[in-house]
Design a protein around this motif. Structure first.
Motif, PDB file in Angstrom:
ATOM      1  N   TYR A 257       9.670  79.929  37.194  1.00 24.43           N
ATOM      2  CA  TYR A 257      10.113  80.884  37.972  1.00 24.43           C
ATOM      3  C   TYR A 257      10.044  82.098  36.795  1.00 24.43           C
ATOM      4  O   TYR A 257       9.758  83.121  37.143  1.00 24.43           O
ATOM      5  CB  TYR A 257      11.626  80.723  38.484  1.00 24.43           C
ATOM      6  CG  TYR A 257      11.337  80.036  39.513  1.00 24.43           C
ATOM      7  CD1 TYR A 257      10.403  80.085  40.755  1.00 24.43           C
ATOM      8  CD2 TYR A 257      12.341  78.789  39.933  1.00 24.43           C
ATOM      9  CE1 TYR A 257      10.331  79.209  41.715  1.00 24.43           C
ATOM     10  CE2 TYR A 257      12.289  78.075  41.090  1.00 24.43           C
ATOM     11  CZ  TYR A 257      11.487  78.229  41.769  1.00 24.43           C
ATOM     12  OH  TYR A 257      11.321  77.243  42.881  1.00 24.43           O
ATOM     13  N   ALA A 258      10.461  81.766  35.626  1.00 23.91           N
ATOM     14  CA  ALA A 258      10.610  82.921  34.683  1.00 23.91           C
ATOM     15  C   ALA A 258       9.441  83.410  34.164  1.00 23.91           C
ATOM     16  O   ALA A 258       9.155  84.517  34.110  1.00 23.91           O
ATOM     17  CB  ALA A 258      11.268  82.365  33.272  1.00 23.91           C
TER      18      ALA A 258
ATOM     19  N   TYR B 229      22.347  82.300  30.412  1.00 20.96           N
ATOM     20  CA  TYR B 229      22.044  83.635  31.163  1.00 20.96           C
ATOM     21  C   TYR B 229      20.548  83.241  31.628  1.00 20.96           C
ATOM     22  O   TYR B 229      20.530  83.695  32.735  1.00 20.96           O
ATOM     23  CB  TYR B 229      21.861  84.538  30.113  1.00 20.96           C
ATOM     24  CG  TYR B 229      21.348  86.058  30.586  1.00 20.96           C
ATOM     25  CD1 TYR B 229      22.144  86.730  31.543  1.00 20.96           C
ATOM     26  CD2 TYR B 229      20.084  86.558  30.467  1.00 20.96           C
ATOM     27  CE1 TYR B 229      21.709  87.976  32.113  1.00 20.96           C
ATOM     28  CE2 TYR B 229      19.726  87.391  31.141  1.00 20.96           C
ATOM     29  CZ  TYR B 229      20.572  88.376  31.995  1.00 20.96           C
ATOM     30  OH  TYR B 229      20.004  89.432  32.708  1.00 20.96           O
ATOM     31  N   GLU B 230      19.761  82.636  30.890  1.00 22.48           N
ATOM     32  CA  GLU B 230      18.548  82.365  31.326  1.00 22.48           C
ATOM     33  C   GLU B 230      18.386  81.270  32.470  1.00 22.48           C
ATOM     34  O   GLU B 230      17.600  81.401  33.595  1.00 22.48           O
ATOM     35  CB  GLU B 230      17.652  81.769  30.256  1.00 22.48           C
ATOM     36  CG  GLU B 230      17.182  82.557  29.290  1.00 22.48           C
ATOM     37  CD  GLU B 230      18.306  83.204  28.338  1.00 22.48           C
ATOM     38  OE1 GLU B 230      19.215  82.295  28.020  1.00 22.48           O
ATOM     39  OE2 GLU B 230      18.163  84.240  27.951  1.00 22.48           O
ATOM     40  N   LEU B 231      19.680  80.615  32.635  1.00 19.37           N
ATOM     41  CA  LEU B 231      19.751  79.482  33.617  1.00 19.37           C
ATOM     42  C   LEU B 231      20.921  79.723  34.290  1.00 19.37           C
ATOM     43  O   LEU B 231      21.998  78.843  34.001  1.00 19.37           O
ATOM     44  CB  LEU B 231      19.438  78.139  33.259  1.00 19.37           C
ATOM     45  CG  LEU B 231      19.655  76.860  34.032  1.00 19.37           C
ATOM     46  CD1 LEU B 231      18.652  77.193  35.078  1.00 19.37           C
ATOM     47  CD2 LEU B 231      19.372  75.651  33.341  1.00 19.37           C
ATOM     48  N   PRO B 232      21.092  80.545  35.523  1.00 23.82           N
ATOM     49  CA  PRO B 232      22.430  80.659  36.083  1.00 23.82           C
ATOM     50  C   PRO B 232      22.522  79.463  37.149  1.00 23.82           C
ATOM     51  O   PRO B 232      21.810  79.448  37.974  1.00 23.82           O
ATOM     52  CB  PRO B 232      22.186  82.003  36.963  1.00 23.82           C
ATOM     53  CG  PRO B 232      20.951  82.689  36.504  1.00 23.82           C
ATOM     54  CD  PRO B 232      20.023  81.572  35.825  1.00 23.82           C
TER      55      PRO B 232
ATOM     56  N   GLY C 274      26.399  92.045  41.204  1.00 25.51           N
ATOM     57  CA  GLY C 274      26.859  92.255  39.870  1.00 25.51           C
ATOM     58  C   GLY C 274      28.335  91.908  39.341  1.00 25.51           C
ATOM     59  O   GLY C 274      28.687  92.199  38.288  1.00 25.51           O
ATOM     60  N   GLY C 275      28.879  91.107  40.239  1.00 25.63           N
ATOM     61  CA  GLY C 275      30.286  90.744  40.154  1.00 25.63           C
ATOM     62  C   GLY C 275      30.458  89.431  39.312  1.00 25.63           C
ATOM     63  O   GLY C 275      31.559  88.987  39.052  1.00 25.63           O
ATOM     64  N   ILE C 276      29.290  88.891  39.141  1.00 23.22           N
ATOM     65  CA  ILE C 276      29.515  87.718  38.227  1.00 23.22           C
ATOM     66  C   ILE C 276      28.691  87.835  36.913  1.00 23.22           C
ATOM     67  O   ILE C 276      27.399  88.056  37.405  1.00 23.22           O
ATOM     68  CB  ILE C 276      29.148  86.198  39.161  1.00 23.22           C
ATOM     69  CG1 ILE C 276      30.089  86.274  40.473  1.00 23.22           C
ATOM     70  CG2 ILE C 276      29.112  85.080  38.100  1.00 23.22           C
ATOM     71  CD1 ILE C 276      29.675  84.924  41.138  1.00 23.22           C
ATOM     72  N   GLN C 277      29.119  87.894  35.746  1.00 24.62           N
ATOM     73  CA  GLN C 277      28.419  88.096  34.574  1.00 24.62           C
ATOM     74  C   GLN C 277      28.656  87.128  33.624  1.00 24.62           C
ATOM     75  O   GLN C 277      29.541  86.305  33.641  1.00 24.62           O
ATOM     76  CB  GLN C 277      28.569  89.498  34.224  1.00 24.62           C
ATOM     77  CG  GLN C 277      28.347  90.635  35.126  1.00 24.62           C
ATOM     78  CD  GLN C 277      28.634  91.966  34.617  1.00 24.62           C
ATOM     79  OE1 GLN C 277      28.598  92.152  33.318  1.00 24.62           O
ATOM     80  NE2 GLN C 277      28.759  92.849  35.333  1.00 24.62           N
ATOM     81  N   TYR C 278      27.265  87.203  32.545  1.00 21.66           N
ATOM     82  CA  TYR C 278      27.258  86.358  31.964  1.00 21.66           C
ATOM     83  C   TYR C 278      28.046  86.875  30.342  1.00 21.66           C
ATOM     84  O   TYR C 278      27.661  87.971  30.014  1.00 21.66           O
ATOM     85  CB  TYR C 278      25.964  85.817  31.259  1.00 21.66           C
ATOM     86  CG  TYR C 278      25.747  84.705  30.339  1.00 21.66           C
ATOM     87  CD1 TYR C 278      26.408  83.484  30.756  1.00 21.66           C
ATOM     88  CD2 TYR C 278      25.175  84.849  29.155  1.00 21.66           C
ATOM     89  CE1 TYR C 278      26.162  82.335  29.920  1.00 21.66           C
ATOM     90  CE2 TYR C 278      25.090  83.632  28.424  1.00 21.66           C
ATOM     91  CZ  TYR C 278      25.643  82.407  28.727  1.00 21.66           C
ATOM     92  OH  TYR C 278      25.545  81.266  27.962  1.00 21.66           O
TER      93      TYR C 278
ATOM     94  N   TRP D 126      29.992  82.163  32.500  1.00 21.96           N
ATOM     95  CA  TRP D 126      29.970  83.074  33.543  1.00 21.96           C
ATOM     96  C   TRP D 126      31.307  83.399  34.021  1.00 21.96           C
ATOM     97  O   TRP D 126      32.210  82.567  33.863  1.00 21.96           O
ATOM     98  CB  TRP D 126      29.235  82.190  34.451  1.00 21.96           C
ATOM     99  CG  TRP D 126      27.575  82.388  34.329  1.00 21.96           C
ATOM    100  CD1 TRP D 126      26.839  81.328  33.934  1.00 21.96           C
ATOM    101  CD2 TRP D 126      26.746  83.407  34.561  1.00 21.96           C
ATOM    102  NE1 TRP D 126      25.595  81.831  33.659  1.00 21.96           N
ATOM    103  CE2 TRP D 126      25.256  83.017  34.084  1.00 21.96           C
ATOM    104  CE3 TRP D 126      26.801  84.714  35.307  1.00 21.96           C
ATOM    105  CZ2 TRP D 126      24.147  83.564  34.262  1.00 21.96           C
ATOM    106  CZ3 TRP D 126      25.569  85.395  35.350  1.00 21.96           C
ATOM    107  CH2 TRP D 126      24.433  84.955  34.732  1.00 21.96           C
ATOM    108  N   PHE D 127      31.640  84.781  34.344  1.00 21.81           N
ATOM    109  CA  PHE D 127      32.838  85.032  34.663  1.00 21.81           C
ATOM    110  C   PHE D 127      32.740  85.829  36.193  1.00 21.81           C
ATOM    111  O   PHE D 127      31.737  86.611  36.429  1.00 21.81           O
ATOM    112  CB  PHE D 127      33.493  86.274  33.600  1.00 21.81           C
ATOM    113  CG  PHE D 127      33.891  85.479  32.517  1.00 21.81           C
ATOM    114  CD1 PHE D 127      34.968  84.988  32.363  1.00 21.81           C
ATOM    115  CD2 PHE D 127      33.048  85.360  31.595  1.00 21.81           C
ATOM    116  CE1 PHE D 127      35.541  84.415  31.052  1.00 21.81           C
ATOM    117  CE2 PHE D 127      33.470  84.855  30.097  1.00 21.81           C
ATOM    118  CZ  PHE D 127      34.817  84.187  30.082  1.00 21.81           C
TER     119      PHE D 127
END
Ligand code: ZN
Ligand code: ZN
Length: 352
Positions: free
Chosen positions: A139-140, A166-169, A211-215, A348-349
């Protein structure tokens, strides 16, 4: 079963119809030309116990096309497809694409909106980490951001932490068979919380899309540092000075700052430690230069606190003994960029 049928020569996906439209289709489908795309058998619109709207082959069919997917898996996909469709995405289930070098991939859900291309994979059956990474690479290289939801149990919701990045959520998901509620996890509320969030699946997905879940460790992104200090008496000049005990890191989201890490002085990257010697900060918070000093105790040089008045080294061991959680003094927030030396844990937060 499937999400697609040909109604009066038009492609209709079941998730595009709301409850009312679906009921109307069920009332009148017998008078319509309605076929399964795989074999032209008559299609019947149905809704199962979980709430998935789908098309079934007429019982007389002997079509051999089966997805092989469980009801639960289909339900998860259905919810995402419906959500993305309702939010203006052009969505296709079971989308076939290929990498620039011609490798084929088939995505559970592929969606496009303006120039954005995303894939959502619901991994209901077990899949090795290597296989997940291999598929993610495809996919990347195709220029697509893909998100994974791995089926787990509430107990095993932690497993995704072993390989998410980050690359693999990659997040966790499970279905409660009694309540039929889908829950997602795999992200923390903040650094101080010792448990992962457990959030309604679609709410989690919606938050992720907004965008409410970020690394925490996204390269070059903006973060905020905050110094946590205690007042101590310098062992040499006996005057009061502040010592930096910890450096807290935060992500800014909407009107909140969410804590994502706590580091000690010696763990700071060079660019971040240099910021601490800003004259205004030193003056405002009355701590000494943060520089490398030689310690006789340790027989080596390390990044240390110094006295604001006489610059005498205030060693790590001394600082540790003087630590007073109750009377911590916190600085203003200092804007920083994540650099390649930053030793924040990659997590992830969930920032709501
Ligand atoms: Zn068929
Ligand atoms: Zn001193």
């Amino acid at each position: 079963m499937g999400f697609l049928s040909i109604v009066e020569n038009k492609e209709i996906y079941s998730f595009m119809l709301n409850d009312e439209q679906w009921d109307r289709l069920k009332d009148k489908y017998k008078n319509l030309s309605i076929h399964m795309p795989c074999c032209q058998t008559r299609a019947i619109p149905k809704k199962n116990k979980l709430g998935t709207q789908y098309f079934a082959h007429h019982p007389s069919s002997n079509c051999s096309v089966h997805s092989g997917e469980s009801r639960e898996h289909q339900f998860c996909k259905y919810l995402i497809l419906k959500h993305l469709h309702e939010n203006g995405w052009n969505v296709t289930p079971e989308f076939r694409g290929q990498t620039p070098s011609g490798e084929i991939w088939i995505a559970d859900i592929y969606a496009e909106k303006n120039k954005a291309k995303i894939v959502i994979e619901i991994q209901w059956s077990p899949q090795s980490i290597e296989e997940t990474k291999r598929r993610q690479d495809k996919y990347a290289t195709s220029g697509i951001r893909a998100v994974w939801f791995m089926r787990t149990t509430p107990k095993n919701k932690w497993d995704v932490l072993d390989y998410q990045s980050y690359e693999l959520p990659a997040f966790s998901i499970w279905l409660d068979k009694e309540t039929r509620l889908l829950t997602a996890s795999g992200a923390f509320n903040n650094w101080d919380s010792s448990d992962l969030v457990e959030i309604d699946f679609i709410q989690f997905f919606e938050t992720l899309m907004k965008g409410g879940i970020q690394y925490s460790l996204k390269s070059e992104s903006t973060r905020f540092m905050q110094l946590a200090m205690n007042i101590v008496k310098c062992w040499k000049c006996k005057k009061s000075t502040n010592l930096i005990m910890d450096i807290n890191y935060f992500i800014h989201h909407e009107d909140k700052l969410i804590k994502i890490e706590r580091l000690g002085l010696e763990q700071l990257s060079q660019p971040h430690s240099e910021l601490l010697n800003d004259p205004t900060l030193l003056q405002n918070y009355q701590y000494g230069f943060i520089i490398k000093r030689f310690s006789k105790t340790r027989g080596e040089t390390y990044l240390s606190n110094g006295c604001f008045h006489c610059d005498a080294m205030q060693g790590a061991h001394f600082s540790y003994r003087e630590r007073d959680e109750e009377n911590m003094i916190y600085s203003q927030y200092i804007e920083v960029k994540i650099d390649h030396e930053t030793k924040i844990d990659g997590l992830w937060f969930y920032l709501k």
